[in-house]
Scaffold this active site. Structure first.
Site, PDB file in Angstrom:
ATOM      1  N   ASP A  29       0.855  -1.189   0.000  1.00  0.00           N
ATOM      2  CA  ASP A  29       0.000   0.000   0.000  1.00  0.00           C
ATOM      3  C   ASP A  29       0.895   1.244   0.000  1.00  0.00           C
ATOM      4  O   ASP A  29       1.735   1.402   0.901  1.00  0.00           O
ATOM      5  CB  ASP A  29      -0.873  -0.028   1.267  1.00  0.00           C
ATOM      6  N   GLU A  79      30.547   5.791   4.617  1.00  0.00           N
ATOM      7  CA  GLU A  79      30.587   4.361   4.897  1.00  0.00           C
ATOM      8  C   GLU A  79      30.486   3.592   3.587  1.00  0.00           C
ATOM      9  O   GLU A  79      30.375   2.371   3.598  1.00  0.00           O
ATOM     10  CB  GLU A  79      29.459   3.979   5.856  1.00  0.00           C
ATOM     11  N   CYS A 111      26.701   6.009   9.783  1.00  0.00           N
ATOM     12  CA  CYS A 111      26.157   7.337   9.452  1.00  0.00           C
ATOM     13  C   CYS A 111      26.695   8.436  10.359  1.00  0.00           C
ATOM     14  O   CYS A 111      26.243   9.583  10.290  1.00  0.00           O
ATOM     15  CB  CYS A 111      24.636   7.302   9.521  1.00  0.00           C
ATOM     16  N   THR A 152      14.036   2.813   2.019  1.00  0.00           N
ATOM     17  CA  THR A 152      14.861   3.778   2.764  1.00  0.00           C
ATOM     18  C   THR A 152      16.234   3.979   2.123  1.00  0.00           C
ATOM     19  O   THR A 152      17.169   4.415   2.780  1.00  0.00           O
ATOM     20  CB  THR A 152      15.009   3.361   4.250  1.00  0.00           C
ATOM     21  N   HIS A 233      19.595  12.742  12.262  1.00  0.00           N
ATOM     22  CA  HIS A 233      19.930  11.810  11.190  1.00  0.00           C
ATOM     23  C   HIS A 233      18.609  11.176  10.762  1.00  0.00           C
ATOM     24  O   HIS A 233      17.864  10.662  11.615  1.00  0.00           O
ATOM     25  CB  HIS A 233      20.895  10.737  11.709  1.00  0.00           C
ATOM     26  N   LYS A 242       9.747   9.857  15.407  1.00  0.00           N
ATOM     27  CA  LYS A 242       9.559   8.979  16.572  1.00  0.00           C
ATOM     28  C   LYS A 242      10.512   9.383  17.692  1.00  0.00           C
ATOM     29  O   LYS A 242      10.135   9.389  18.865  1.00  0.00           O
ATOM     30  CB  LYS A 242       9.849   7.521  16.203  1.00  0.00           C
ATOM     31  N   ASN A 273      17.744   8.346   2.239  1.00  0.00           N
ATOM     32  CA  ASN A 273      18.829   8.306   3.223  1.00  0.00           C
ATOM     33  C   ASN A 273      20.154   8.679   2.563  1.00  0.00           C
ATOM     34  O   ASN A 273      20.516   8.128   1.522  1.00  0.00           O
ATOM     35  CB  ASN A 273      18.916   6.893   3.824  1.00  0.00           C
ATOM     36  N   SER A 306      25.021   3.428  13.031  1.00  0.00           N
ATOM     37  CA  SER A 306      24.781   2.060  13.499  1.00  0.00           C
ATOM     38  C   SER A 306      26.075   1.371  13.897  1.00  0.00           C
ATOM     39  O   SER A 306      27.151   1.698  13.408  1.00  0.00           O
ATOM     40  CB  SER A 306      24.103   1.239  12.400  1.00  0.00           C
TER      41      SER A 306
HETATM   42  N1  CAA Z   1      -0.632   3.155   5.838  1.00  0.00           N
HETATM   43  C1  CAA Z   1       0.054   3.897   6.732  1.00  0.00           C
HETATM   44  N2  CAA Z   1       1.035   3.390   7.522  1.00  0.00           N
HETATM   45  C2  CAA Z   1       1.355   2.085   7.360  1.00  0.00           C
HETATM   46  C3  CAA Z   1       0.695   1.258   6.439  1.00  0.00           C
HETATM   47  C4  CAA Z   1      -0.344   1.839   5.654  1.00  0.00           C
HETATM   48  N3  CAA Z   1      -1.025   1.139   4.739  1.00  0.00           N
HETATM   49  N4  CAA Z   1       1.218   0.012   6.522  1.00  0.00           N
HETATM   50  C5  CAA Z   1       2.196   0.054   7.473  1.00  0.00           C
HETATM   51  N5  CAA Z   1       2.275   1.302   7.978  1.00  0.00           N
HETATM   52  C6  CAA Z   1       3.203   1.808   8.991  1.00  0.00           C
HETATM   53  C7  CAA Z   1       3.416   0.857  10.149  1.00  0.00           C
HETATM   54  O1  CAA Z   1       2.376   0.944  11.103  1.00  0.00           O
HETATM   55  C8  CAA Z   1       4.746   1.354  10.688  1.00  0.00           C
HETATM   56  O2  CAA Z   1       4.536   2.530  11.419  1.00  0.00           O
HETATM   57  P1  CAA Z   1       5.153   2.646  12.910  1.00  0.00           P
HETATM   58  O3  CAA Z   1       6.635   2.374  12.787  1.00  0.00           O
HETATM   59  O4  CAA Z   1       4.851   4.056  13.302  1.00  0.00           O
HETATM   60  O5  CAA Z   1       4.473   1.610  13.727  1.00  0.00           O
HETATM   61  C9  CAA Z   1       5.496   1.780   9.407  1.00  0.00           C
HETATM   62  O6  CAA Z   1       4.488   1.902   8.395  1.00  0.00           O
HETATM   63  C10 CAA Z   1       6.529   0.776   8.938  1.00  0.00           C
HETATM   64  O7  CAA Z   1       5.917  -0.471   8.895  1.00  0.00           O
HETATM   65  P2  CAA Z   1       6.732  -1.793   9.248  1.00  0.00           P
HETATM   66  O8  CAA Z   1       7.441  -1.635  10.556  1.00  0.00           O
HETATM   67  O9  CAA Z   1       5.842  -2.945   9.103  1.00  0.00           O
HETATM   68  O10 CAA Z   1       7.791  -1.764   8.061  1.00  0.00           O
HETATM   69  P3  CAA Z   1       8.871  -2.824   7.662  1.00  0.00           P
HETATM   70  O11 CAA Z   1       8.834  -4.041   8.511  1.00  0.00           O
HETATM   71  O12 CAA Z   1       8.739  -3.007   6.202  1.00  0.00           O
HETATM   72  O13 CAA Z   1      10.290  -2.106   7.946  1.00  0.00           O
HETATM   73  C11 CAA Z   1      12.013  -0.572   8.462  1.00  0.00           C
HETATM   74  C12 CAA Z   1      10.505  -0.743   8.206  1.00  0.00           C
HETATM   75  C13 CAA Z   1      12.446  -1.423   9.647  1.00  0.00           C
HETATM   76  C14 CAA Z   1      12.288   0.899   8.769  1.00  0.00           C
HETATM   77  C15 CAA Z   1      12.769  -1.007   7.171  1.00  0.00           C
HETATM   78  O14 CAA Z   1      12.458  -0.115   6.125  1.00  0.00           O
HETATM   79  C16 CAA Z   1      14.289  -1.034   7.344  1.00  0.00           C
HETATM   80  O15 CAA Z   1      14.852  -2.037   7.764  1.00  0.00           O
HETATM   81  N6  CAA Z   1      14.967   0.088   6.988  1.00  0.00           N
HETATM   82  C17 CAA Z   1      16.432   0.170   7.091  1.00  0.00           C
HETATM   83  C18 CAA Z   1      16.932   0.314   8.526  1.00  0.00           C
HETATM   84  C19 CAA Z   1      16.796   1.692   9.077  1.00  0.00           C
HETATM   85  O16 CAA Z   1      16.633   2.691   8.360  1.00  0.00           O
HETATM   86  N7  CAA Z   1      16.900   1.815  10.401  1.00  0.00           N
HETATM   87  C20 CAA Z   1      16.864   3.119  11.057  1.00  0.00           C
HETATM   88  C21 CAA Z   1      17.708   3.170  12.300  1.00  0.00           C
HETATM   89  S1  CAA Z   1      19.398   2.692  11.887  1.00  0.00           S
HETATM   90  C22 CAA Z   1      20.087   4.131  11.262  1.00  0.00           C
HETATM   91  O17 CAA Z   1      19.570   5.194  11.434  1.00  0.00           O
HETATM   92  C23 CAA Z   1      21.351   4.054  10.457  1.00  0.00           C
HETATM   93  C24 CAA Z   1      20.980   4.064   9.029  1.00  0.00           C
HETATM   94  O18 CAA Z   1      20.957   5.120   8.405  1.00  0.00           O
HETATM   95  C25 CAA Z   1      20.612   2.830   8.432  1.00  0.00           C
END
Ligand code: CAA
Length: 391
Positions: A29, A79, A111, A152, A233, A242, A273, A306
């Site tokens: 979605d 990185e 990062c 991302t 970041h 958040k 990112n 990270s």
């Molecule tokens: N409409 C609106 N919102 C929706 C939706 C819909 N139809 N379906 C899902 N969502 C929302 C969920 O409720 C969730 O919101 P909350 O977090 O507020 O609860 C959000 O969308 C994401 O949903 P999921 O958690 O199910 O998503 P996912 O399992 O696919 O993974 C993620 C999300 C973990 C961020 C993934 O994209 C990821 O692994 N990203 C890379 C890691 C990352 O960026 N980590 C950040 C911290 S580490 C860091 O900062 C260093 C760096 O740069 C990497």
């Protein structure tokens, strides 16, 4: 004398995708990406751009000849470096015509690398007030096609000139930091794409922000009321939101700080990112888009790399921050990008040379950026300054 960010500039690839298109292609979605993750567009990096060219294309926008002659340190935070030994900063120094009487090197800690560079630069200029240091954050964020992290991704560079009596942001005050050996996101030497424990990484990010913010308050006696805005970041914009909510939720300052936060995400949500450059794109976005900021206002910066390293520090807006044409400079880059279809993005994604030996030449005609990666011969990367050819 004050020390801090005197100039700042941004560059990203000339290509992007709409995350709504990516969502449709992945059977998701679109609101998950647009609202749940908070990303609208994502830069797609062609083979003619890498960490070095993105960095040089950012810095060239702001450096004068006087800067080039005075800079005595070039620090690349990345990185996603281009060699396991040689620093990208050496190539950047040459492409930009910076004096050879300078140190040029690279810093890596996910990062966080550019923040270490900024702090080192501030200390250097404090000791040597006539020096100028060029700190460039440059990265390409890759997680892999059809992974949870794909939405991302992104890439680009932010270049900052650190000097005495800066025009934009005065630094050099208290910092709070926290580091811990954890596996939330990493990239083994044999991989081009990151490995990530996504949900764990988001929890650790918030935990490190809370820890460093608490330490900072204890050390300085400052609190939310002392800050005009916080910048983060932003691996994706919802992440910073958040974190901010976790400290303002019950505060009388919540509305004001959340409102300013929105300005800091405007560029990140259409670029993606930048890894180590992401915090500094948030700063640029805030300064270019908010109309509520004044000279002397305090801005909080949260840097997270990270693995993991977190740091919270702050700066105060300097007298010239409104004189800088920050908005025009960034939007020139962003409005001239070309949208790709998802199949076109997937095709570009697969033309990556970093893990494959052998000579290669890229078609440099399609990319109108000034600095380009033309290819690799005998293991040596070939960079070109297209203005010399066109001029
Ligand atoms: N409409 C609106 N919102 C929706 C939706 C819909 N139809 N379906 C899902 N969502 C929302 C969920 O409720 C969730 O919101 P909350 O977090 O507020 O609860 C959000 O969308 C994401 O949903 P999921 O958690 O199910 O998503 P996912 O399992 O696919 O993974 C993620 C999300 C973990 C961020 C993934 O994209 C990821 O692994 N990203 C890379 C890691 C990352 O960026 N980590 C950040 C911290 S580490 C860091 O900062 C260093 C760096 O740069 C990497």
């Amino acid at each position: 004398m004050t020390v801090g960010i005197d100039k700042i500039a941004f560059f990203t690839s000339p290509y992007y995708i709409e995350t709504a298109d990516l969502a449709k292609a992945r059977g998701v979605d679109p609101n998950k990406y647009l609202i749940g993750i908070g990303q609208k567009r994502q830069s797609v990096i062609p083979p003619t751009q890498d960490t070095v060219t993105l960095a040089a294309n950012a810095a060239v926008k702001v450096l004068t000849q006087e800067d080039r002659d005075t800079i005595d340190m070039v620090i690349l935070g990345t990185e996603t470096g281009i060699d396991n030994s040689k620093a990208g900063a050496i190539y950047i120094q040459e492409l930009l015509g910076i004096t050879q009487a300078a140190r040029a090197f690279e810093i890596k800690q996910a990062c966080y690398g550019a923040t270490a560079g900024v702090q080192m630069a501030v200390e250097h200029v404090t000791l040597h007030p006539h020096s100028k240091v060029l700190v460039i954050a440059s990265d390409i964020a890759r997680y892999g096609l059809k992974t949870a992290g794909e939405v991302t991704q992104g890439g680009g560079a932010v270049a900052m000139l650190i000097s005495s009596d800066p025009e934009i942001l005065i630094l050099g005050g208290q910092s709070a930091f926290h580091s811990e050996n954890i596996m939330d996101f990493w990239r083994p030497l044999y991989r081009r794409e990151a490995l990530v424990d996504g949900h764990y990484s988001t929890d650790v990010y918030i935990d490190f922000f809370n820890k460093t913010w608490q330490q900072y308050q204890q050390a300085t006696g400052q609190s939310l009321s002392d800050f005009s805005a916080f910048v983060f970041h932003l691996p994706f914009t919802k992440m910073g939101l958040k974190a901010l909510r976790s400290v303002v939720s019950t505060s009388e300052h919540a509305d004001r700080l959340l409102h300013e936060f929105d300005f800091s995400t405007q560029y990140g949500e259409i670029v993606g990112n930048l890894y180590t450059g992401s915090l500094y794109l948030s700063l640029l976005s805030l300064l270019a888009n908010s109309d509520q900021l004044h000279i002397g206002d305090r801005i909080g910066l949260f840097s997270y790399g990270s693995g993991a390293q977190g740091e919270f520090y702050s700066g105060q807006l300097a007298t010239g921050f409104k004189r800088q044409l920050l908005k025009t400079s960034v939007e020139d880059v962003l409005t001239n990008r070309q949208q790709l279809t998802i199949p076109e993005y997937e095709q570009l994604y697969s033309t990556d040379i970093s893990l494959h030996a052998g000579d290669v030449d890229f078609d440099t005609q399609k990319d109108e950026s000034r600095f380009l990666l033309a290819g690799r011969h005998g293991g040596q990367l070939k960079y070109v300054d297209s203005s010399l050819k066109r001029g």
